[in-house]
Design a protein around this motif. Structure first.
Motif, PDB file in Angstrom:
ATOM      1  N   THR A   1       7.133  56.843 110.949  1.00 60.87           N
ATOM      2  CA  THR A   1       7.055  55.843 110.344  1.00 60.87           C
ATOM      3  C   THR A   1       6.011  55.005 109.487  1.00 60.87           C
ATOM      4  O   THR A   1       6.156  54.727 108.798  1.00 60.87           O
TER       5      THR A   1
ATOM      6  N   PRO B   1       3.041  54.204 109.681  1.00 58.79           N
ATOM      7  CA  PRO B   1       2.931  52.460 110.011  1.00 58.79           C
ATOM      8  C   PRO B   1       1.767  52.204 109.790  1.00 58.79           C
ATOM      9  O   PRO B   1       0.508  51.359 110.710  1.00 58.79           O
TER      10      PRO B   1
ATOM     11  N   THR C   1       2.936  46.310 110.725  1.00 60.00           N
ATOM     12  CA  THR C   1       3.545  45.866 112.220  1.00 60.00           C
ATOM     13  C   THR C   1       5.343  45.664 111.473  1.00 60.00           C
ATOM     14  O   THR C   1       5.995  45.583 112.425  1.00 60.00           O
TER      15      THR C   1
ATOM     16  N   ARG D   1       6.460  47.787 110.131  1.00 60.95           N
ATOM     17  CA  ARG D   1       6.734  49.399 110.327  1.00 60.95           C
ATOM     18  C   ARG D   1       7.042  49.446 111.917  1.00 60.95           C
ATOM     19  O   ARG D   1       7.230  50.688 112.451  1.00 60.95           O
ATOM     20  N   LEU D   2       6.528  48.306 112.831  1.00 60.62           N
ATOM     21  CA  LEU D   2       6.449  49.110 114.137  1.00 60.62           C
ATOM     22  C   LEU D   2       8.385  48.684 114.929  1.00 60.62           C
ATOM     23  O   LEU D   2       9.562  48.702 114.404  1.00 60.62           O
TER      24      LEU D   2
ATOM     25  N   ARG E   1      10.621  47.940 117.305  1.00 59.05           N
ATOM     26  CA  ARG E   1      10.921  47.159 118.177  1.00 59.05           C
ATOM     27  C   ARG E   1      12.013  47.124 119.836  1.00 59.05           C
ATOM     28  O   ARG E   1      11.445  46.461 120.670  1.00 59.05           O
TER      29      ARG E   1
ATOM     30  N   ASP F   1       9.649  50.864 120.630  1.00 60.97           N
ATOM     31  CA  ASP F   1       7.549  50.827 120.999  1.00 60.97           C
ATOM     32  C   ASP F   1       7.519  48.901 121.145  1.00 60.97           C
ATOM     33  O   ASP F   1       6.021  48.613 119.709  1.00 60.97           O
TER      34      ASP F   1
ATOM     35  N   ALA G   1       3.983  48.691 120.966  1.00 60.13           N
ATOM     36  CA  ALA G   1       3.403  48.857 119.820  1.00 60.13           C
ATOM     37  C   ALA G   1       1.797  50.100 119.871  1.00 60.13           C
ATOM     38  O   ALA G   1       1.153  50.549 119.547  1.00 60.13           O
TER      39      ALA G   1
ATOM     40  N   LEU H   1       2.955  52.866 117.850  1.00 61.86           N
ATOM     41  CA  LEU H   1       2.063  52.470 116.882  1.00 61.86           C
ATOM     42  C   LEU H   1       0.520  52.887 116.440  1.00 61.86           C
ATOM     43  O   LEU H   1       0.207  53.281 115.436  1.00 61.86           O
ATOM     44  N   TYR H   2       0.010  52.156 117.534  1.00 61.11           N
ATOM     45  CA  TYR H   2      -1.746  51.924 117.602  1.00 61.11           C
ATOM     46  C   TYR H   2      -2.177  54.137 118.018  1.00 61.11           C
ATOM     47  O   TYR H   2      -2.894  54.088 117.098  1.00 61.11           O
TER      48      TYR H   2
ATOM     49  N   ARG I   1      -5.643  48.733 123.173  1.00 57.74           N
ATOM     50  CA  ARG I   1      -5.223  48.555 121.655  1.00 57.74           C
ATOM     51  C   ARG I   1      -6.715  50.193 121.807  1.00 57.74           C
ATOM     52  O   ARG I   1      -6.248  51.401 121.133  1.00 57.74           O
TER      53      ARG I   1
END
Ligand SMILES: Cc1cc2nc3c(=O)[nH]c(=O)nc-3n(C[C@H](O)[C@H](O)[C@H](O)COP(=O)(O)O)c2cc1C
Length: 342
Positions: free
Chosen positions: A29, A31, A47, A49-50, A52, A55, A58, A61-62, A264
């Motif tokens: 992604t 992101p 976000t 490109r999260l 949903r 994930d 997120a 993503l992180y 995070r």
């Protein structure tokens, strides 16, 4: 990447951001976006490109942004700087994953150069591995790389624990295949053969399944135990045709990136550790295949944390091994991800 020292800061910044974009990311992604402002490079979590469905918190993503942040720092080190990194510097702006200042000029050491040379060469593998067991001291060294970034790489799990991880992965994959929301999301990031989109998982990045089952059974062809593969092709004959010589592949060494906490900052640490482990492995001819389906399902992830990983939070599950099959991947161009002051 070109490892000559770069004394022109603007050139070094552009090259380092281009290098950072080669970090791994969930479903490719990518992101992230980068901004040069106020003498620093800002790494933003994108976000839009999260994922949903798979994930929602997120986390992945992180983890992906952590891998990019680590790669950015590594590339600047290789270019002859000693960068200063701040992770999540502003509590009011959680999408600001980190900032990097160039820092003073400093020659890169050999370890840095070795890792940096792998940035564009590393590829995710999605098949079985050759029957070449990885020595314990090598796996121990990988854990050292992960610890240097604030996470751990657990390896050497007992056989029943490996079988349990494989079973839970298969359960998660089967649930996701049967769920229209999960599989719809995966399909949006799976690229058909010939697609020139610069993100998502291209069709030449995974082996074609022998049969195209709607569910994953225990009868494996990627080694024993079989680790269920994501269903990128949805019954179509996408994927490269594995070489006939790769008839009896091995599972490889099963490993997990784990952290003590699950916020995070831990996710970013896991991503930094992941990329550092992958580059070190790549420098020694070792590739990784990922199987994170179970980590996307709360109860299964919690089960793995308690029953397999001694209460540590699993952030990535992978198999490590040697392959002679080439990988394939794409990245978005620099001008899509980088904003410079005009
Ligand atoms: C958080 C995260 C989770 C991932 N999960 C999987 C997975 O379950 N299966 C898989 O085949 N690849 C997985 N990947 C690998 C990505 O698909 C891969 O990094 C991306 O397609 C870019 O390709 P490259 O790694 O070859 O550059 C994951 C990567 C990250 C960072």
């Amino acid at each position: 990447m070109d490892l000559r020292p770069v004394s022109d800061a603007g050139t070094a910044v552009r090259a380092a951001i281009a290098a950072a974009s080669w970090a791994p990311s969930v479903h490719n992604t990518q992101p992230w976006s980068f901004e040069a402002a106020g003498g620093e490079i800002r790494v933003h979590a994108d976000t839009d490109r999260l994922l949903r469905v798979s994930d929602p918190t997120a986390r992945e993503l992180y983890v992906s942004c952590g891998a990019a942040l680590y790669t950015l720092r590594l590339a600047l080190r290789a270019a002859g700087y000693d960068p200063v990194v701040r992770v999540l510097p502003d509590p009011d702006r959680p999408a600001l994953a980190g900032t990097v200042r160039l820092g003073p000029q400093a020659p890169a050491d050999e370890h840095t150069q070795m890792l940096a040379e792998e940035i564009e060469r590393r590829r995710t593998h999605r098949g079985g591995f050759l029957h070449r067991p990885l020595p314990r001291p090598f796996l121990h060294a990988l854990d050292g790389e992960a610890r240097a970034e604030g996470a751990r790489l657990l390896t050497g799990l007992p056989e029943p624990a490996v079988a349990a991880v494989a079973d839970v992965t298969r359960a998660a994959e089967n649930v996701q295949r049967a769920d229209a929301a999960y599989s719809g999301e995966l399909m949006r990031w799976a690229r058909p053969p010939g697609s020139d989109r610069p993100d998502g998982v291209p069709a030449d990045a995974y082996p074609r399944d022998r049969a195209e089952p709607a569910f994953v059974s225990r009868a494996g062809h990627r080694g024993e135990p079989e680790f269920a593969q994501r269903d990128y092709s949805r019954g179509r004959s996408w994927g490269y045709v594995p070489r006939p010589g790769a008839a009896s592949p091995a599972t490889g060494a099963v490993a997990a990136v784990v952290t003590a906490g699950d916020g995070r900052e831990d996710w970013i640490a896991a991503g930094r550790a992941l990329q550092r482990v992958l580059l070190f492995a790549s420098a020694h001819g070792v590739s990784a295949a990922f199987h994170t389906q179970a980590l996307e399902m709360y109860h299964l992830r919690d089960f793995l944390r308690r029953e397999v990983f001694a209460d540590a939070y699993p952030q990535m599950i992978m198999r490590l091994g040697v392959t002679d099959e080439p990988g394939a991947t794409r990245r978005r161009p620099l001008d899509e991800i980088f904003t410079e002051p005009s």
